[in-house]
Scaffold this motif. Structure first.
Motif, short mmCIF file in Angstrom:
data_model
loop_
_atom_site.label_atom_id
_atom_site.label_comp_id
_atom_site.label_asym_id
_atom_site.label_seq_id
_atom_site.Cartn_x
_atom_site.Cartn_y
_atom_site.Cartn_z
N SER A 1 0.84 -1.20 0.00
CA SER A 1 0.00 0.00 0.00
C SER A 1 0.88 1.26 0.00
CB SER A 1 -0.89 -0.04 1.24
OG SER A 1 -1.25 1.24 1.66
N GLN A 2 0.69 2.07 -1.06
CA GLN A 2 1.50 3.27 -1.21
C GLN A 2 1.34 4.21 0.00
OE1 GLN A 2 -0.64 1.79 -3.16
NE2 GLN A 2 -0.62 2.54 -5.26
N PRO A 3 0.08 4.54 0.41
CA PRO A 3 -0.04 5.44 1.57
C PRO A 3 0.49 4.81 2.85
CG PRO A 3 -2.23 4.74 0.79
CD PRO A 3 -1.23 4.29 -0.22
N TYR B 1 -3.04 -9.68 4.44
CA TYR B 1 -3.95 -9.41 3.32
C TYR B 1 -4.55 -10.69 2.74
CZ TYR B 1 -5.86 -6.89 -0.65
OH TYR B 1 -6.72 -6.34 -1.56
N PHE C 1 -8.09 -7.41 6.92
CA PHE C 1 -8.65 -6.05 6.89
C PHE C 1 -10.18 -6.05 6.90
CE2 PHE C 1 -9.62 -5.71 2.26
CZ PHE C 1 -9.06 -6.91 1.85
N GLN D 1 -12.40 -0.26 6.15
CA GLN D 1 -11.55 -1.45 5.95
C GLN D 1 -10.37 -1.17 5.05
OE1 GLN D 1 -14.81 -3.99 4.67
NE2 GLN D 1 -15.02 -4.80 6.74
N LEU D 2 -9.86 0.05 5.15
CA LEU D 2 -8.70 0.44 4.34
C LEU D 2 -7.50 0.67 5.26
CD1 LEU D 2 -10.44 3.04 1.99
CD2 LEU D 2 -9.79 0.70 1.40
N PHE D 3 -6.33 0.48 4.73
CA PHE D 3 -5.12 0.76 5.46
C PHE D 3 -4.29 1.76 4.65
CE2 PHE D 3 -3.83 -2.48 2.57
CZ PHE D 3 -4.76 -3.50 2.71
N PRO D 4 -3.48 2.56 5.31
CA PRO D 4 -3.02 2.46 6.70
C PRO D 4 -4.05 2.97 7.70
CG PRO D 4 -2.13 4.44 5.72
CD PRO D 4 -2.87 3.72 4.62
N GLU E 1 -7.04 6.91 7.10
CA GLU E 1 -6.73 7.90 6.06
C GLU E 1 -5.33 8.47 6.27
OE1 GLU E 1 -7.75 9.19 3.15
OE2 GLU E 1 -9.43 7.81 3.05
N SER E 2 -4.44 8.12 5.35
CA SER E 2 -3.02 8.50 5.50
C SER E 2 -2.81 10.00 5.67
CB SER E 2 -2.23 8.01 4.29
OG SER E 2 -2.78 8.53 3.09
N HIS F 1 -4.98 12.86 -3.51
CA HIS F 1 -5.83 11.66 -3.68
C HIS F 1 -6.44 11.58 -5.07
CE1 HIS F 1 -5.42 10.59 0.47
NE2 HIS F 1 -5.69 11.84 0.80
N ARG G 1 -2.95 10.09 -6.95
CA ARG G 1 -3.24 8.68 -6.66
C ARG G 1 -4.22 8.08 -7.67
NH1 ARG G 1 -3.05 4.47 -3.24
NH2 ARG G 1 -5.01 3.59 -2.51
N1 LIG Z 1 -7.30 7.49 0.90
C1 LIG Z 1 -6.82 6.34 1.63
C2 LIG Z 1 -6.62 5.19 0.67
C3 LIG Z 1 -6.41 3.91 1.40
C4 LIG Z 1 -6.41 2.73 0.46
O1 LIG Z 1 -6.97 2.77 -0.66
N2 LIG Z 1 -5.79 1.68 0.90
C5 LIG Z 1 -5.77 0.47 0.11
C6 LIG Z 1 -4.36 -0.03 -0.02
S1 LIG Z 1 -3.38 1.15 -0.87
C7 LIG Z 1 -6.58 -0.57 0.81
O2 LIG Z 1 -6.76 -0.50 2.00
N3 LIG Z 1 -7.15 -1.54 0.07
C8 LIG Z 1 -7.97 -2.55 0.64
C9 LIG Z 1 -8.49 -3.45 -0.42
O3 LIG Z 1 -7.66 -3.89 -1.21
O4 LIG Z 1 -9.68 -3.72 -0.39
C10 LIG Z 1 -5.51 6.69 2.34
O5 LIG Z 1 -4.74 7.49 1.80
O6 LIG Z 1 -5.25 6.15 3.44
#
Ligand SMILES: N[C@@H](CCC(=O)N[C@@H](CS)C(=O)NCC(=O)O)C(=O)O
Length: 219
Positions: A12-14, A36, A41, A53-56, A67-68, A104, A108
């Motif tokens: 995950s980039q952020p 993962y 998650f 359910q998103l990381f980080p 939210e990064s 974003h 992104r």
């Molecule tokens: N806007 C969010 C984006 C977070 C995001 O999209 N994270 C992705 C990984 S880069 C994720 O959690 N994906 C979960 C999935 O694959 O369902 C941030 O910057 O934290």
């Protein structure tokens, strides 16, 4: 053990940016690498921390946050950060925050959109991207190159600051994921910036860890 936990994956980039920011700012934390493949998650426990359910994401004592671009300012306030990467100077911070809000959708979206279409969609669907999809995504990335060149023009850094900041790390981590698929030689200003940010030892350390596990997927 520190009372701060960072939830992340190196893919995950952020997440990589938040990990790097902690290193750059000497913030110690307990790393929690999300499992993962096991869909950790999606678990009830992680959903309590990150409702989408998103990381980080982070847990600081009993406080949770996701939210990064919210994590970085929170960490800076909580750990009294005043460094090159996120200085307290309100004008520099203002510029950085402007980039983080813009990032974003402006950085992104085109870059991770390209990555998804080029790498992950074919893996999920078992089909290569079509010529039309390739043209569309390459056009978005080309447009991004032109915009970021304009951003870099004033000072050489994406938030138009005098020194590299966490904004550059955010942008760098998005470009790293697609770097092997795009032609950067035709954009020497961006290439020069990319190499400069990639040469920061804390950035390189996290990027190297990612590259090691990504090599097989990102072919
Ligand atoms: N806007 C969010 C984006 C977070 C995001 O999209 N994270 C992705 C990984 S880069 C994720 O959690 N994906 C979960 C999935 O694959 O369902 C941030 O910057 O934290």
């Amino acid at each position: 053990m520190p009372d701060l936990t960072i939830y992340f994956t190196l893919f995950s980039q952020p997440s990589r940016t938040v990990l790097t920011f902690c290193k750059l700012s000497s913030i110690s934390f307990t790393p929690h690498a999300i499992n993962y493949p096991a869909n950790e998650f999606l678990s009830e426990e992680f959903t309590q921390i990150s409702p989408h359910q998103l990381f980080p994401a982070l847990k600081h004592n009993t406080f949770t946050l996701w939210e990064s671009a919210a994590l970085v300012p929170y960490l800076a306030d909580a750990f009294d950060v005043d460094n090159q990467w996120y200085p307290k100077d309100i004008k520099v911070r203002g510029r950085i925050n402007a980039y983080l809000h813009w990032h974003h959708t402006a950085t992104r979206k085109p870059l991770s959109g390209f990555l998804y279409a080029r790498v992950f969609a074919p893996m999920e669907k078992g089909t290569a991207w079509t010529q039309r999809e390739e043209e569309e995504h390459r056009a978005s990335v080309d447009e991004w190159f032109e915009t970021i060149k304009w951003q870099l023009k004033e000072t050489g850094y994406v938030a138009r600051t005098q020194k590299a900041t966490v904004a550059d790390v955010f942008a760098y981590n998005e470009l790293v994921n697609v770097a092997r698929f795009v032609e950067m030689d035709t954009h020497p200003e961006v290439k020069g910036w990319f190499e400069k940010i990639g040469g920061i030892s804390e950035v390189r350390e996290i990027t190297d860890q990612f590259m090691e596990i990504a090599a097989e997927i990102f072919q």
